[in-house]
Design an enzyme around this catalytic site. Structure first.
Site, PDB file in Angstrom:
ATOM      1  N   ASP A   5     -17.463  -4.576 -18.039  1.00 52.57           N
ATOM      2  CA  ASP A   5     -18.194  -5.485 -18.913  1.00 52.57           C
ATOM      3  C   ASP A   5     -18.167  -5.000 -20.356  1.00 52.57           C
ATOM      4  OD1 ASP A   5     -20.162  -7.689 -19.338  1.00 52.57           O
ATOM      5  OD2 ASP A   5     -21.465  -6.009 -19.882  1.00 52.57           O
ATOM      6  N   GLU A  54     -13.068  -7.292 -19.359  1.00 54.30           N
ATOM      7  CA  GLU A  54     -13.766  -8.438 -19.934  1.00 54.30           C
ATOM      8  C   GLU A  54     -13.843  -8.191 -21.438  1.00 54.30           C
ATOM      9  OE1 GLU A  54     -17.534 -10.766 -21.168  1.00 54.30           O
ATOM     10  OE2 GLU A  54     -17.318  -8.592 -21.093  1.00 54.30           O
TER      11      GLU A  54
END
Length: 652
Positions: A294, A336
């Site tokens: 993330d 990401e």
């Protein structure tokens, strides 16, 4: 070269010193000689790379070799604890390093609590996942997080304890194995840029522990925050301005890139790297096949920059990669990075993230749907789609997150588009403010200073189904369904792993009820995170219903994809269509070749026969979608939002 040779000599000497102590600890913990041999072989293979990366990050710190030894001990302990079934999977996937490139790969993503409530209940839906054709299941953040607003679970309070409302860590490990038996790889998030302010490390920092205060960025006054913020961009401007939060209980400013309750970790501290490596290996040993990394661009801070995409961010991920290759070789990383397309590509390699979201494709598919013109999409894909060997895109139409217009400004200018004005148009179009728009989305994080914004909404609502149903127009409903299927056909055929947000397969619409929940009311992304649409799922086999039409067509396409070796891996070539409304590209593996043509207009479009012969190739082609022959001696007419997958007739 001299520095590299010096570092490699030091790497060899350090391993010679450290290895006996690690081997002794492994044996004292009950590790068998055969298990140690496997670990040592992988360690020696990856050690030069790992040492160089860590030395570059932390080599000047006085306690570097202490942290290095502690890291090795933790890695050996993790390997010792790794379940046998995962070690077997390690061996299989080391022997087939391109397993994720298969044409049979198909992804799904969901929030457990929104989809079915608990992990125990989720196991009941494995037959449904198999019916849909999933081989990859991403469960959105499900570990402990603060009550109320927790950024959809991305404010992590523990990397090892599942949210008790959802289940237990033991249930998660059991689910991972059951999914694996069903041929489905488990994907989880690794939220490694920040923790919540309720994480044990943050609590210790709040209590005054100096070791844990060094896990974060804490400042006694605004001097340093002001200096950093001269070059930082605001991520959530409607939540609060700036990237720092004042904590009265500590009398400190805390670096909080996203929300005030999400504290950025200080990776300049080797103790942070080591602690997060241990959390990563714990997740790997639960049975996770892919970790979604993330917010990768934000993990290293440097004064005078925007603190995104710094070289050290890559070194940290590459070091995690090397650790995984030693201790959990079946584990893959998925990047990401919702940033400029060049920066997205910079994270993708076998030595860093083997997988990456493809935000450019996602954004430009919506751009093309709005404009009905493929020029920006075709131009961008022609030079931004190719990945290094051994890597793959994750191709998606939407996610739990917003849609941002992350195309390259120069790409836009090259095809005659003003980038700033075009982004304003797209935001207006997908929030229904543009006259004639079919979309019903909501703005997300509108910045009044810059005019920047993103868009929230489910696939069906953004593609026009919600508006069509409200108007009761059968023709508009049919057109909206065609748009939905068209978009899916691209991600299924263009190269990489297709990903569906569960609910889209049955045409789930926006859920505006989120505004009644104070913890969600200020975050429009909850409009596209609805509860499971059980009514629609129950209708999925009824071809007279909208869910039935979407589900049956989509599952047929997924099944067709599994039979086409040409659609494996990510090799794709954009070719001419000589029609501004039609995207054309070729997929080929070995001798099998597929020409894809997709009409992004609500009007019929024609493709010249000479192009069919050129790219088909051949006079006689076969459309795998309609299951009928196509002659390349005459022009081909594509109906509104129609797509074809053409192959030479002899390859049928």
């Amino acid at each position: 070269m001299h520095d590299w040779e010096r570092i490699q000599r030091e790497a060899a000497r350090s391993l010679t010193r450290l290895l006996p102590r690690v081997a002794q600890a492994f044996a004292e913990a009950g590790g068998a000689a055969g298990e140690w041999n496997v670990f040592e072989q992988r360690l020696r293979r990856e050690w030069p790379r790992l040492f160089e990366l860590l030395f570059g990050l932390y080599g000047t710190q006085y306690d570097f070799f202490y942290h290095l030894e502690q890291l090795l001990l933790a890695m050996a302990q993790s390997w010792l604890k790794r379940p046998d079934w995962l070690k077997q999977r390690d061996a299989l996937r080391e022997a087939d390093t391109e397993w994720f490139q298969s044409e049979r790969m198909m992804g799904g993503v969901l929030y457990v609590d929104r989809f079915c409530g608990t992990l125990a209940r989720l196991r009941e839906f494995i037959p449904y996942f198999r019916e849909l054709g999933l081989t990859y299941l991403h469960l959105m953040p499900l570990f402990e997080a603060p009550e109320g607003n927790n950024d959809g679970g991305y404010a992590v309070s523990s990397y090892r304890r599942v949210n008790p409302h959802i289940g237990t860590t033991a249930e998660l490990a059991d689910l991972a194995r059951e999914l694996d038996t069903a041929g489905i790889s488990l994907v989880l998030d690794f939220v490694f840029n920040h923790t919540s302010d309720e994480h044990e490390w943050a609590r210790r920092a709040q209590a005054g522990d100096p070791d844990y205060q060094e896990f974060y960025f804490l400042f006694p006054d605004r001097t340093m925050p002001d200096a950093y913020e001269r070059t930082l961009r605001e991520i959530f401007p409607t939540v609060r301005r700036g990237s720092f939060t004042w904590r009265p209980d500590m009398q400190r400013w805390v670096w909080t890139t996203f929300n005030s309750f999400q504290w950025d970790l200080n990776y300049a501290n080797p103790a942070v790297f080591r602690a997060m490596a241990a959390e990563m290996l714990f997740l790997a040993n639960l049975g996770v096949a892919v970790l979604r990394l993330d917010a990768v661009p934000f993990i290293w801070k440097r004064m005078g920059t925007n603190c995104e995409n710094q070289p050290e961010a890559h070194r940290i991920i590459q070091a995690f990669n090397a650790i995984a290759r030693i201790t959990a070789p079946a584990l893959l990383f998925k990047s990401e990075a919702i940033v400029h397309p060049d920066d997205v590509l910079s994270y993708v390699s076998p030595q860093e993230c083997q997988l990456s979201y493809n935000p450019l494709l996602m954004a430009l598919l919506w751009e093309t749907l709005a404009t009905r013109e493929v020029k920006l999409l075709a131009h961008s894909l022609s030079h931004r789609f190719r990945l290094p060997p051994g890597c793959a895109w994750i191709n998606y139409l939407r996610s739990h997150d917003d849609i941002g217009w992350t195309f390259d400004d120069n790409d836009a200018r090259a095809v005659g588009i003003d980038p700033w004005g075009h982004r304003q148009f797209l935001n207006a179009f997908y929030t229904g403010r543009f006259p004639g728009s079919f979309a019903r989305g909501l703005p997300f994080q509108e910045n009044p200073d810059t005019g920047d914004a993103r868009v929230s909404g489910t696939l069906a609502s953004l593609a026009g189904l919600e508006q069509a149903l409200a108007g009761g127009d059968p023709q508009a409903i049919d057109i909206a369904i065609r748009r939905i299927i068209l978009l899916h056909s691209i991600v299924l055929s263009i190269g990489g792993i297709p990903l569906i947000y569960l609910g889209d397969e049955v045409g789930t619409l926006n859920d505006y009820g989120y505004v009644s929940d104070p913890a969600k009311a200020d975050d429009s992304r909850w409009v596209h995170r609805p509860l499971r649409n059980q009514v629609a799922m129950d209708q999925r086999h009824d071809p007279t219903t909208i869910p039935g039409r979407i589900f049956s067509t989509l599952t047929r396409l997924i099944h067709l994809r599994t039979s086409l070796p040409a659609l494996r891996d990510g090799m794709m070539e954009v070719v001419r269509s000589d029609n501004r409304h039609v995207l054309a590209y070729v997929r080929q593996t070995g001798s099998q070749r597929v020409l894809v043509l997709a009409n992004f207009s609500e009007y019929p479009q024609s493709i010249a026969g000479n192009l069919l012969r050129m790219y088909g190739p051949g006079l006689e082609l076969f459309d795998l979608i309609q299951e009928q022959p196509v002659s390349a001696t005459t022009a081909l007419t594509l109906q509104p939002y129609q797509f074809v997958w053409l192959t030479p007739s002899w390859q049928r």
